[in-house]
Design a protein around this motif. Structure first.
Motif, PDB file in Angstrom:
ATOM      1  N   GLU A  50       0.820  -1.213   0.000  1.00 26.85           N
ATOM      2  CA  GLU A  50       0.000   0.000   0.000  1.00 26.85           C
ATOM      3  C   GLU A  50       0.853   1.262   0.000  1.00 26.85           C
ATOM      4  OE1 GLU A  50      -2.541  -0.799   3.308  1.00 26.85           O
ATOM      5  OE2 GLU A  50      -3.646  -2.366   2.228  1.00 26.85           O
ATOM      6  N   GLU A  51       1.982   1.216   0.706  1.00 22.76           N
ATOM      7  CA  GLU A  51       2.895   2.372   0.688  1.00 22.76           C
ATOM      8  C   GLU A  51       3.483   2.579  -0.709  1.00 22.76           C
ATOM      9  OE1 GLU A  51       5.759   1.570   3.700  1.00 22.76           O
ATOM     10  OE2 GLU A  51       4.504   2.338   5.346  1.00 22.76           O
ATOM     11  N   LEU A  52       3.880   1.483  -1.367  1.00 23.02           N
ATOM     12  CA  LEU A  52       4.425   1.595  -2.717  1.00 23.02           C
ATOM     13  C   LEU A  52       3.375   2.125  -3.694  1.00 23.02           C
ATOM     14  CD1 LEU A  52       6.531  -1.707  -2.923  1.00 23.02           C
ATOM     15  CD2 LEU A  52       7.432   0.621  -2.814  1.00 23.02           C
ATOM     16  N   ASN A  53       2.150   1.626  -3.558  1.00 20.73           N
ATOM     17  CA  ASN A  53       1.087   2.092  -4.454  1.00 20.73           C
ATOM     18  C   ASN A  53       0.744   3.563  -4.218  1.00 20.73           C
ATOM     19  OD1 ASN A  53       0.794  -0.240  -5.943  1.00 20.73           O
ATOM     20  ND2 ASN A  53      -0.883  -1.048  -4.698  1.00 20.73           N
ATOM     21  N   SER A  54       0.808   3.989  -2.974  1.00 23.19           N
ATOM     22  CA  SER A  54       0.537   5.403  -2.692  1.00 23.19           C
ATOM     23  C   SER A  54       1.615   6.299  -3.279  1.00 23.19           C
ATOM     24  CB  SER A  54       0.441   5.633  -1.175  1.00 23.19           C
ATOM     25  OG  SER A  54       1.702   5.418  -0.549  1.00 23.19           O
ATOM     26  N   GLY A  55       2.787   5.716  -3.564  1.00 22.60           N
ATOM     27  CA  GLY A  55       3.877   6.463  -4.177  1.00 22.60           C
ATOM     28  C   GLY A  55       3.897   6.371  -5.689  1.00 22.60           C
ATOM     29  N   GLY A  56       2.884   5.747  -6.264  1.00 25.60           N
ATOM     30  CA  GLY A  56       2.789   5.694  -7.714  1.00 25.60           C
ATOM     31  C   GLY A  56       2.961   4.323  -8.333  1.00 25.60           C
ATOM     32  N   SER A  57       3.312   3.308  -7.553  1.00 28.15           N
ATOM     33  CA  SER A  57       3.437   1.962  -8.105  1.00 28.15           C
ATOM     34  C   SER A  57       2.061   1.414  -8.473  1.00 28.15           C
ATOM     35  CB  SER A  57       4.113   1.030  -7.092  1.00 28.15           C
ATOM     36  OG  SER A  57       5.445   1.434  -6.849  1.00 28.15           O
ATOM     37  N   LYS A  58       2.065   0.363  -9.273  1.00 30.14           N
ATOM     38  CA  LYS A  58       0.812  -0.242  -9.713  1.00 30.14           C
ATOM     39  C   LYS A  58       0.801  -1.732  -9.372  1.00 30.14           C
ATOM     40  CE  LYS A  58       0.167   3.123 -13.430  1.00 30.14           C
ATOM     41  NZ  LYS A  58       0.003   3.335 -14.890  1.00 30.14           N
ATOM     42  N   ILE A  59       1.105  -2.021  -8.128  1.00 26.94           N
ATOM     43  CA  ILE A  59       1.171  -3.405  -7.649  1.00 26.94           C
ATOM     44  C   ILE A  59      -0.249  -3.962  -7.525  1.00 26.94           C
ATOM     45  CG2 ILE A  59       1.853  -4.878  -5.719  1.00 26.94           C
ATOM     46  CD1 ILE A  59       4.097  -2.805  -5.170  1.00 26.94           C
ATOM     47  N   THR A  60      -0.456  -5.148  -8.064  1.00 24.35           N
ATOM     48  CA  THR A  60      -1.782  -5.766  -8.017  1.00 24.35           C
ATOM     49  C   THR A  60      -1.906  -6.843  -6.953  1.00 24.35           C
ATOM     50  OG1 THR A  60      -1.070  -7.295  -9.759  1.00 24.35           O
ATOM     51  CG2 THR A  60      -2.262  -5.309 -10.447  1.00 24.35           C
ATOM     52  N   GLY A  61      -0.774  -7.295  -6.414  1.00 23.31           N
ATOM     53  CA  GLY A  61      -0.855  -8.328  -5.388  1.00 23.31           C
ATOM     54  C   GLY A  61       0.523  -8.819  -4.998  1.00 23.31           C
TER      55      GLY A  61
ATOM     56  N   ILE B 216      12.465 -18.014   3.312  1.00 24.59           N
ATOM     57  CA  ILE B 216      11.385 -17.082   2.979  1.00 24.59           C
ATOM     58  C   ILE B 216      11.398 -16.827   1.472  1.00 24.59           C
ATOM     59  CG2 ILE B 216      10.399 -14.784   3.386  1.00 24.59           C
ATOM     60  CD1 ILE B 216      12.029 -14.676   5.992  1.00 24.59           C
ATOM     61  N   SER B 217      10.215 -16.824   0.884  1.00 21.73           N
ATOM     62  CA  SER B 217      10.083 -16.368  -0.503  1.00 21.73           C
ATOM     63  C   SER B 217       9.049 -15.242  -0.543  1.00 21.73           C
ATOM     64  CB  SER B 217       9.640 -17.508  -1.424  1.00 21.73           C
ATOM     65  OG  SER B 217       8.319 -17.905  -1.125  1.00 21.73           O
ATOM     66  N   ILE B 218       9.322 -14.254  -1.380  1.00 20.37           N
ATOM     67  CA  ILE B 218       8.420 -13.104  -1.526  1.00 20.37           C
ATOM     68  C   ILE B 218       8.274 -12.802  -3.010  1.00 20.37           C
ATOM     69  CG2 ILE B 218       8.015 -10.672  -0.960  1.00 20.37           C
ATOM     70  CD1 ILE B 218      10.034 -11.074   1.385  1.00 20.37           C
ATOM     71  N   VAL B 219       7.041 -12.634  -3.456  1.00 19.28           N
ATOM     72  CA  VAL B 219       6.760 -12.213  -4.822  1.00 19.28           C
ATOM     73  C   VAL B 219       5.815 -11.023  -4.774  1.00 19.28           C
ATOM     74  CG1 VAL B 219       5.783 -12.836  -7.057  1.00 19.28           C
ATOM     75  CG2 VAL B 219       7.053 -14.547  -5.746  1.00 19.28           C
ATOM     76  N   ILE B 220       6.190  -9.936  -5.464  1.00 17.64           N
ATOM     77  CA  ILE B 220       5.337  -8.754  -5.561  1.00 17.64           C
ATOM     78  C   ILE B 220       4.984  -8.550  -7.032  1.00 17.64           C
ATOM     79  CG2 ILE B 220       5.112  -6.280  -5.104  1.00 17.64           C
ATOM     80  CD1 ILE B 220       5.460  -7.906  -2.581  1.00 17.64           C
ATOM     81  N   GLU B 221       3.697  -8.604  -7.333  1.00 16.52           N
ATOM     82  CA  GLU B 221       3.244  -8.422  -8.709  1.00 16.52           C
ATOM     83  C   GLU B 221       3.462  -6.975  -9.145  1.00 16.52           C
ATOM     84  OE1 GLU B 221      -0.829  -9.586  -8.701  1.00 16.52           O
ATOM     85  OE2 GLU B 221      -0.414 -11.674  -8.199  1.00 16.52           O
ATOM     86  N   HIS B 222       4.258  -6.799 -10.179  1.00 17.23           N
ATOM     87  CA  HIS B 222       4.567  -5.473 -10.743  1.00 17.23           C
ATOM     88  C   HIS B 222       5.235  -4.572  -9.714  1.00 17.23           C
ATOM     89  CE1 HIS B 222       2.096  -7.085 -13.860  1.00 17.23           C
ATOM     90  NE2 HIS B 222       0.989  -6.998 -13.151  1.00 17.23           N
ATOM     91  N   GLY B 223       6.077  -5.196  -8.879  1.00 14.95           N
ATOM     92  CA  GLY B 223       6.832  -4.413  -7.896  1.00 14.95           C
ATOM     93  C   GLY B 223       8.012  -3.684  -8.506  1.00 14.95           C
ATOM     94  N   GLU B 224       8.325  -4.011  -9.772  1.00 15.15           N
ATOM     95  CA  GLU B 224       9.349  -3.343 -10.591  1.00 15.15           C
ATOM     96  C   GLU B 224      10.783  -3.638 -10.145  1.00 15.15           C
ATOM     97  OE1 GLU B 224       8.519   0.572 -12.324  1.00 15.15           O
ATOM     98  OE2 GLU B 224       6.833   0.682 -10.907  1.00 15.15           O
ATOM     99  N   HIS B 225      11.114  -3.370  -8.904  1.00 12.87           N
ATOM    100  CA  HIS B 225      12.496  -3.534  -8.459  1.00 12.87           C
ATOM    101  C   HIS B 225      12.554  -4.615  -7.386  1.00 12.87           C
ATOM    102  CE1 HIS B 225      13.355   0.046 -10.716  1.00 12.87           C
ATOM    103  NE2 HIS B 225      12.470   0.724 -10.016  1.00 12.87           N
TER     104      HIS B 225
END
Length: 667
Positions: free
Chosen positions: A323-334, A625-634
């Motif tokens: 939510e913080e990334l999206n508030s900064g302009g990212s377009k993360i879907t999940g 631990i594994s982490i995947v962010i959809e359209h997290g870009e970096h």
């Protein structure tokens, strides 16, 4: 000399009277015990006993430490009991009850596949099982219309004198009663989990009406309605297509069964053993008495491998960061996070974003369906994503084990890889001379293009399977097997595989697509030296009393890679370099414990996905631990999530960590 005492006539009379009475009772007692025994036994034998079910409470679900996740609460049902309700009173009683239910905002059970209002239509396709079952139950042909069904039900249920709205209400309930096999053995639950206020009102209103009862039943209660919803899963009424199989297993039509997740996976353990209430009738079918002939037994307690506190932290940090990334302009879907135990394959946490609450699921399901990005979907276990550079440690293992490279082999990265004329992919940078360790650390595509090409797609896929890619992990709930890029998959989707695609596959692209669960399993397999454990959510199953362990789940190896210790150590050294001075050093260079890891940025439609795998402590690994962010870009956008989870696991004080923990044996 003693003189003889004269007896008082009154006393003699009283003694004789008492003896006579005693003799009378004695004779009558003998008659009861000996002479009339056969007569009484005959009367009892003439009574007809019909049993109905006393529902057992469902077993509860707790975390690995015994902290409650899912428990039960008592709720009130409006129940029609055929032992007391006369058939002639069905319609009148149902109408009266439904009016009160409607006035209190309560719903009633109605499985009739007809719309509620005129003009009536089938609420589902005519080919749907429920519509077919309706026509069959009414003795109509498959081509019967809605009007045919409606007219037949009006006659069947004697509804001629009622209004249209009343007819629809009554036929809905009466048909539902038939479907539930309404009888003395099967009381019909008209309305479930009504409010206490309505319970009191109905209790006062219907004390004089036979056949209407307020019964107590157990309902699921969630310690935290948003915790691990995709893992826990849901329960629901038995579907028509399930009924034939479940009826043979002792279920009644009104029962709830596990539909997904843990509730479904361990249904046979969570389902309790129902009790029996027997009604006795005389020859004229007048009920003489009733008695409980067997007590219900609650289902077993399921201990999960989940640590509920780590689960909560994982969910919260995943949501907060996205939510913080999206508030900064990212377009993360999940996004998704999976945490597993390195030495056992146990899942400690599995977080999804977006997610949902059980409160909404059971009370406002349509609101969940209307939300974006499918919060019902289990991205952690069923979502498949290209792993990107997180796949490179696997390629390094294959190259080292096949003696194509060693620790000191170098390749000069000149950015564009020109081995093939028709496909010449590029590295992100001009890295210069690279070996396997700094290629993992700096994520040099060029090095892995060359290594992957020499290993070849067939051997790459063989190693991939050993580490858990392209096949299911064995976890007890629904999961995806993922996709391994190669000729076999290309052929299955009608495309042609060409050699140059191996270069793309070697950096975690092409058709490679894996679940976050598989990525965590793969990371754990590297961390423990090459043994891939069957992934599991089950710690143990204990009787409801807590006195007996019904099933103790033990770690089981799904595969042993037979990769040499030297090879694993070289790759792990590269993964340590990733966090110490490479692509994840911003978050882990000064971390209190050493962490092995690998970042990944995977190309997809739209902004790239970001991937991170880590294990810790490096010297004696405990968790992966594994982490995947959809359209997290970096890929580095995943760093704060991993750090927060490691903080919770390694640095939460014992007192805080075990607060509110029940006094139960720990595994």
């Amino acid at each position: 000399m003693r003189t003889k005492r004269k007896e008082n006539p009154r006393i003699v009379f009283l003694i004789c009277l008492m003896l006579s009475v005693f003799m009378l009772f004695s004779v009558r007692g003998i008659d009861f015990q000996l002479i009339s025994t056969e007569e009484f036994e005959s009367q009892n034998q003439n009574l007809k006993g019909i049993s109905t079910t006393i529902k057992a409470s469902r077993g509860i679900i707790v975390d690995r430490y015994g902290r409650p996740i899912v428990t039960n609460r008592e709720g009130y049902n409006v129940t029609l009991n055929s032992a007391y309700l006369k058939k002639a009173d069905y319609n009148k009683t149902i109408l009266s009850l439904c009016k009160i239910l409607k006035d209190h905002g309560e719903e009633w059970n109605d499985v009739l596949p007809l719309t509620d209002n005129e003009p009536f239509e089938f609420s589902e396709s005519e080919d749907d099982n429920d519509v077919i079952a309706l026509k069959k139950s009414l003795g109509l042909n498959n081509y019967a219309t809605v009007d045919n069904c409606y007219i037949e039900m009006v006659k069947r249920y004697s509804l001629e004198t009622y209004s249209t709205a009343e007819k629809r209400l009554l036929m809905g309930v009466r048909y539902s009663m038939e479907k539930a096999d309404f009888s003395v053995s099967n009381p019909f639950v008209l309305a479930e989990d009504i409010s206490p206020e309505l319970m009191i009102s109905l209790s006062e209103s219907y004390t004089d009406i036979l056949g209407v009862e307020i019964t107590v039943s157990s309902y699921r209660e969630y310690k935290d309605p948003e915790l691990a919803t995709q893992i826990i899963g849901t329960i629901g009424k038995i579907y028509s297509e399930e009924w034939e199989e479940l009826s043979d297993k002792g279920y009644s039509y009104n029962d709830y069964v596990g539909k997904s997740g843990v509730e479904k996976a361990f249904e046979s353990y969570l389902k309790g053993t129902d009790g029996k209430l027997t009604y006795y009738f005389d020859k004229s079918w007048n009920m003489v008495k009733s008695e409980i002939t067997s007590q219900p037994k609650q289902g077993n307690t399921v201990y999960l491998t989940i640590d509920s506190k780590l689960q909560k932290v994982s969910q919260e940090i995943l949501a907060k960061h996205i939510e913080e990334l999206n508030s900064g302009g990212s377009k993360i879907t999940g996004g998704a996070v999976v945490v597993t135990k390195v030495d056992s394959g146990e899942v400690l946490a599995s977080a999804n974003y977006p997610t949902y609450s059980f409160d909404d699921y059971y009370n406002d399901y349509s609101s969940i369906l209307s939300r974006p990005n499918d919060p019902l979907f289990d991205r952690a276990f069923r979502g498949t994503y290209p792993p990107g550079s997180a796949f490179k440690p696997l390629v390094a293992i294959a190259g080292l084990q096949e003696h194509i490279i060693d620790k000191y082999t170098t390749v000069k990265c000149v950015k564009k890889y020109t081995y093939y004329e028709d496909y010449q992919p590029s590295c992100m940078h001009y890295h210069g001379t690279m070996n396997v360790i700094n290629s993992i650390s700096k994520s040099c595509n060029y090095f892995f293009f060359d290594c992957g090409r020499q290993v070849g797609i067939t051997k790459l896929n063989n190693y991939s399977r050993l580490f858990g890619f392209g096949e299911k992990t064995g976890v007890e709930i629904a999961e995806s097997s993922g996709v391994l890029a190669g000729p076999k998959y290309s052929s299955s989707v009608g495309s042609i595989w060409y050699d140059g695609q191996t270069l793309s596959a070697a950096i975690g692209q092409s058709d490679n697509s894996f679940t976050p669960l598989q990525l965590s399993t793969y990371t754990a397999t590297i961390a423990n030296g090459g043994t891939r454990y069957k992934t599991t959510l089950l710690n143990k199953i204990v009787s409801a009393s807590g006195n007996n362990v019904v099933l103790q789940n033990m770690p089981a190896a799904a595969a042993k890679s037979d990769v040499s210790e030297e090879v694993i150590d070289i790759v792990k050294e590269g993964m340590l370099s990733v966090t110490a001075e490479g692509t994840a050093s911003a978050y882990f260079a000064n971390y209190p414990i050493n962490v092995g890891g690998k970042t990944g940025t995977a190309q997809t439609t739209g902004p790239d996905n970001s991937v991170l795998i880590v294990f810790a402590p490096f010297e004696d690994p405990e968790i992966a631990i594994s982490i995947v962010i959809e359209h997290g870009e970096h890929s580095i956008s995943t760093g704060p999530i991993a750090k927060a989870i490691l903080d919770e696991y390694f640095f939460t004080s014992e007192d805080s960590y075990q607060e509110d923990m029940p006094n139960v044996p720990l595994r």
